[in-house]
Design a protein around this motif. Structure first.
Motif, PDB file in Angstrom:
ATOM      1  N   ASP A 276       0.809  -1.343  -0.068  1.00 50.90           N
ATOM      2  CA  ASP A 276      -0.188   0.021   0.154  1.00 50.90           C
ATOM      3  C   ASP A 276       0.953   1.213  -0.079  1.00 50.90           C
ATOM      4  OD1 ASP A 276      -2.146  -1.637   0.031  1.00 50.90           O
ATOM      5  OD2 ASP A 276      -2.765  -1.392   2.151  1.00 50.90           O
ATOM      6  N   GLU A 277       1.997   1.301   0.813  1.00 57.57           N
ATOM      7  CA  GLU A 277       2.846   2.337   0.920  1.00 57.57           C
ATOM      8  C   GLU A 277       3.416   2.750  -0.583  1.00 57.57           C
ATOM      9  OE1 GLU A 277       4.564   5.965   2.488  1.00 57.57           O
ATOM     10  OE2 GLU A 277       2.638   4.620   3.031  1.00 57.57           O
TER      11      GLU A 277
ATOM     12  N   HIS B 269       1.189   4.036  -2.879  1.00 59.75           N
ATOM     13  CA  HIS B 269       0.778   5.377  -2.758  1.00 59.75           C
ATOM     14  C   HIS B 269       1.834   6.225  -3.040  1.00 59.75           C
ATOM     15  CE1 HIS B 269      -0.755   8.903  -0.022  1.00 59.75           C
ATOM     16  NE2 HIS B 269       0.581   8.927   0.356  1.00 59.75           N
TER      17      HIS B 269
END
Length: 338
Positions: free
Chosen positions: A138-139, A142
């Motif tokens: 996710d990071e 992102h």
């Protein structure tokens, strides 16, 4: 960014330099290598005194104090082995996860074109690691990266050791379009006997050639032990049993290589068999013979056992370098890119 233009990297949790050495062979020049272990830093300095070594806790590392780390081509990290969800809440296991989070924070701060994270194979695919894996995925997404993940075994890349590693590679566009995982070479991995025969024979051990003929195996995974536990031996009992079958005492490490007075007999007591030295275990990790490991047996072997084999790091690094270069030259993306 053609192949003639140097590629720059910053590495965190650099350890004994296996990842950095492989990436160097792939064309990356490190602008900084960060670690807190004084023996690991001594190892790096002994072999590459020109490298910029930073002794600092990753959780406190601020790239503002090291402007050379900004906008590099690659940020690489071989953070300490994370634990599965079954053990992640143990008090002494939290630092490993915090280091992964610190590495992800640095990705956002440094803004490299590519990221290479290495850790346990289970982090890539096993359910018990799903929470921290999702955090990584996710990071990085992102932050604008396209993520690739795979488990690669060092034995498929010229290392005489069965050693799977989990890799996350992330690249920004358009570089990600050109990335593919390395393909293992057709040549079979060398055997333990092939790699260690020169050192076994170097002090006149009369059984060196017979031992090398017996040692036609790919070694079990070398386990150096964590900073809190583990000692200088070649791993769990099942691994020690494999070593004993080829005439090596896997329960300890030796201070020196066997000499003219040392015997050798299969089927006898394990303690009567020769043991490997730290330098020999480094050879089994794919380090060159000239690579010096600082520290006494336990600290030295811990560095070796925690390292990424340089040939495996080089194989992945070459694919990252190729993607960065191909995007800059406007080459046609490979059909297999995904």
């Amino acid at each position: 960014m053609s192949s003639s233009v140097p590629l720059h990297s910053v590495e965190i949790c650099a350890g004994a330099g296996g990842l950095a050495l492989g990436l160097e062979s792939a064309g990356f020049s490190p602008v900084a290598l960060v670690d807190t272990d004084e023996k690991a830093l001594a190892t790096l300095f002994a072999n590459r005194p020109e490298w910029n070594l930073v002794e600092e806790d990753l959780n406190a590392f601020d790239p503002e104090h090291y402007p050379e780390t900004y906008d590099v081509d690659l940020l690489s990290a071989g953070t300490p082995r994370v634990k599965s969800m079954a053990t992640i809440n143990r008090k002494d296991d939290q630092p490993e996860r915090r280091l992964v989070q610190a590495a992800l924070y640095l990705v956002g701060a440094v803004r490299p074109r590519a990221v290479l994270l290495e850790n346990v194979p289970g982090l890539v695919s096993k359910d018990e690691f799903c929470e921290i894996r999702a955090e990584i995925e996710d990071e990085l997404k992102h932050l604008g990266f396209r993520l690739f993940k795979s488990v690669l075994n060092a034995k498929d890349f010229g290392v005489p050791q069965h050693r799977p590693h989990g890799f996350f590679v992330a690249l920004r566009e358009p570089y990600a379009t050109y990335f593919t995982w390395p393909t293992p070479p057709v040549e079979a991995s060398p055997y333990v006997g092939d790699v260690l025969y020169p050192s076994m024979a170097s002090r006149g051990w009369p059984h060196a050639r017979a031992w090398a003929r017996q040692a036609k195996i790919v070694a079990p995974t070398l386990v150096g032990g964590s900073d809190k536990r583990g000692g200088p031996d070649l791993g769990p009992e099942r691994a020690k049993a494999v070593w004993e079958k080829i005439g090596i005492n896997g329960g300890t490490l030796a201070d020196e290589l066997p000499g003219p007075e040392d015997g050798w007999a299969l089927g006898g007591d394990r303690n009567d068999l020769p043991a490997l030295t730290v330098a020999q275990t480094a050879l089994l990790q794919g380090f060159p013979p000239s690579w010096q490991i600082a520290g006494r047996k336990t600290r030295g072997y811990r560095q070796v056992g925690q390292a990424v084999p340089p040939p495996l790091a080089e194989a992945v690094g070459r694919q990252i370098a190729a993607a960065l270069g191909a995007a800059a030259s406007g080459s046609q993306p490979p059909h297999s890119a995904r």
